[in-house]
Design a protein around this motif. Structure first.
Motif, short mmCIF file in Angstrom:
data_model
loop_
_atom_site.label_atom_id
_atom_site.label_comp_id
_atom_site.label_asym_id
_atom_site.label_seq_id
_atom_site.Cartn_x
_atom_site.Cartn_y
_atom_site.Cartn_z
N GLY A 53 -45.34 -63.31 52.14
CA GLY A 53 -44.21 -62.38 52.37
C GLY A 53 -43.11 -62.09 51.35
O GLY A 53 -42.36 -61.19 51.17
N ALA A 54 -42.99 -63.28 50.32
CA ALA A 54 -42.01 -63.35 49.22
C ALA A 54 -42.71 -62.17 48.19
O ALA A 54 -41.71 -61.35 47.56
CB ALA A 54 -41.73 -64.61 48.59
N VAL A 55 -44.09 -62.22 48.05
CA VAL A 55 -44.64 -61.25 47.15
C VAL A 55 -44.38 -60.08 47.58
O VAL A 55 -44.14 -59.01 46.67
CB VAL A 55 -45.99 -61.89 46.80
N LEU A 56 -44.88 -59.59 48.90
CA LEU A 56 -44.62 -58.31 49.39
C LEU A 56 -43.08 -57.69 48.92
O LEU A 56 -43.03 -56.59 48.84
CB LEU A 56 -45.08 -58.28 50.77
N GLN A 57 -42.20 -58.56 49.65
CA GLN A 57 -40.89 -58.22 49.43
C GLN A 57 -40.43 -58.04 48.04
O GLN A 57 -39.94 -56.88 47.72
CB GLN A 57 -39.82 -59.07 50.26
N PHE A 58 -40.59 -58.94 47.06
CA PHE A 58 -40.04 -58.73 45.93
C PHE A 58 -40.82 -58.08 44.82
O PHE A 58 -40.36 -57.46 43.96
CB PHE A 58 -39.74 -60.26 45.10
N GLY A 59 -42.24 -58.22 45.04
CA GLY A 59 -43.11 -57.34 44.01
C GLY A 59 -43.08 -56.03 44.48
O GLY A 59 -43.15 -55.23 43.36
N SER A 60 -42.84 -55.25 45.74
CA SER A 60 -42.88 -54.06 45.99
C SER A 60 -41.62 -53.25 45.46
O SER A 60 -41.57 -52.20 45.11
CB SER A 60 -43.06 -53.91 47.60
N SER A 61 -40.56 -54.27 45.27
CA SER A 61 -39.29 -53.66 44.74
C SER A 61 -39.25 -53.30 43.44
O SER A 61 -38.52 -52.44 42.66
CB SER A 61 -38.03 -54.87 45.01
N GLN A 62 -40.32 -53.63 42.64
CA GLN A 62 -40.58 -53.19 41.28
C GLN A 62 -41.46 -51.79 41.14
O GLN A 62 -41.49 -51.45 39.93
CB GLN A 62 -41.35 -54.41 40.34
N LEU A 63 -41.95 -51.37 42.04
CA LEU A 63 -42.50 -50.26 42.17
C LEU A 63 -41.93 -48.90 42.10
O LEU A 63 -40.42 -48.95 42.55
CB LEU A 63 -43.75 -50.14 43.19
N THR A 64 -42.33 -47.79 41.75
CA THR A 64 -41.64 -46.55 41.96
C THR A 64 -41.70 -46.24 43.45
O THR A 64 -42.36 -46.76 44.46
CB THR A 64 -42.67 -45.52 41.29
N PHE A 65 -40.84 -45.26 43.93
CA PHE A 65 -40.81 -44.72 45.14
C PHE A 65 -41.93 -44.45 45.86
O PHE A 65 -42.29 -44.90 46.88
CB PHE A 65 -39.57 -43.53 45.29
#
Length: 273
Positions: A53-65
């Motif tokens: 869950g943490a990887v999905l939440q914080f990892g996705s925030s680094q991606l483009t829209f």
């Protein structure tokens, strides 16, 4: 929040029942010394679920829209597939879950400590990973990270409490009926998650028709109204869905709900020897 409470309650209750059955069987068969590996497996499963869950939440925030929308849409569809498989599996095996788990535990006892850890990890980890993925999809679709997580946490807390009451023998319910009706509600929730997943893929330009609206009742049900927020939180309702979203919603909900709720055929009696 209610939909996520339901997800946490159902998935958590499955995991709690599994743990209760494993622990009760070891206690009953005078194998209390084998309890630590069971709790170790449960702890690893919970830790892995939180990490995912943490990887999905914080990892996705680094991606483009566009990448965020593509990831959100793809994982929403995966979550719908997992939840659909889970509700059908539990409806089919709810009556025989205890015997199935005890058989696996007997095999693990014969193999050794590592097998006990693996048995508990696999039994609990599946529900944990499904919950993490489904809650993350809900957070993305509602745009509110607090309420979905709070709802799921309350559901999990309720599930642990119910599991403890089951273990103590203080609570008895018809599990087959419980999982049937909660499963039907989850199918409705999953249909909304699927529709929003399609919307994400359209925003990522991976699917066409984002502006091809089937209808627009935003003036009647404003998305920021309390009832619009409630409908979105429970069913992922959107007052202006695209034709593709609405089509995917209907093509998923109607057949899946029908097959899930239809009476199960009675098992044939074994042929005489």
């Amino acid at each position: 929040m209610l939909a996520n409470y339901l997800i946490g309650l159902r998935e958590g209750l499955e995991a709690s029942l599994v743990v209760c059955i494993l622990v009760a069987y070891l206690v009953k068969t005078d194998n209390r010394s084998k309890l630590p590996p069971i709790w170790l497996g449960v702890g690893i499963a919970v830790g892995l679920s939180l990490a995912v869950g943490a990887v999905l939440q914080f990892g996705s925030s680094q991606l483009t829209f566009e990448a965020q929308e593509a990831l959100g849409g793809a994982l929403s569809i995966v979550a719908v597939g997992l939840v659909t498989w889970m509700v059908f599996w539990m409806r089919r095996t709810a009556r025989h879950l205890k015997a199935e788990l005890q058989g696996k535990l007997n095999e693990a006892l014969a193999i050794g400590t590592g097998a006990l850890v693996a048995t508990a990890f696999l039994a609990v980890g599946r529900e944990g990973l499904e919950t993490a993925l489904f809650i993350w999809s809900a957070v993305q679709s509602t745009g509110d990270g607090a309420q979905p997580v709070l709802g799921a946490a309350l559901g999990l807390l309720s599930a642990v409490t119910l599991g403890w009451l089951f273990y103590r023998g203080a609570l008895r319910i018809n599990l087959a009926k419980f999982f049937t009706w909660t499963g039907a509600l989850l199918v409705v929730v999953a249909a909304g998650v699927l529709a929003y997943g399609i919307h994400d893929l359209q925003e990522a330009d991976l699917l066409p028709g984002l502006d091809d609206r089937l209808f627009d009742i935003s003036a009647t049900i404003p998305p920021d109204s309390w009832y619009g927020t409630l409908l979105k939180g429970i069913f992922n309702f959107q007052p202006n869905p695209s034709v593709l979203q609405a089509t995917a919603w209907a093509l998923y909900l109607a057949p899946v709900l029908y097959w899930f709720l239809r009476p199960q055929p009675a098992k044939e009696a074994p042929a005489p020897a």
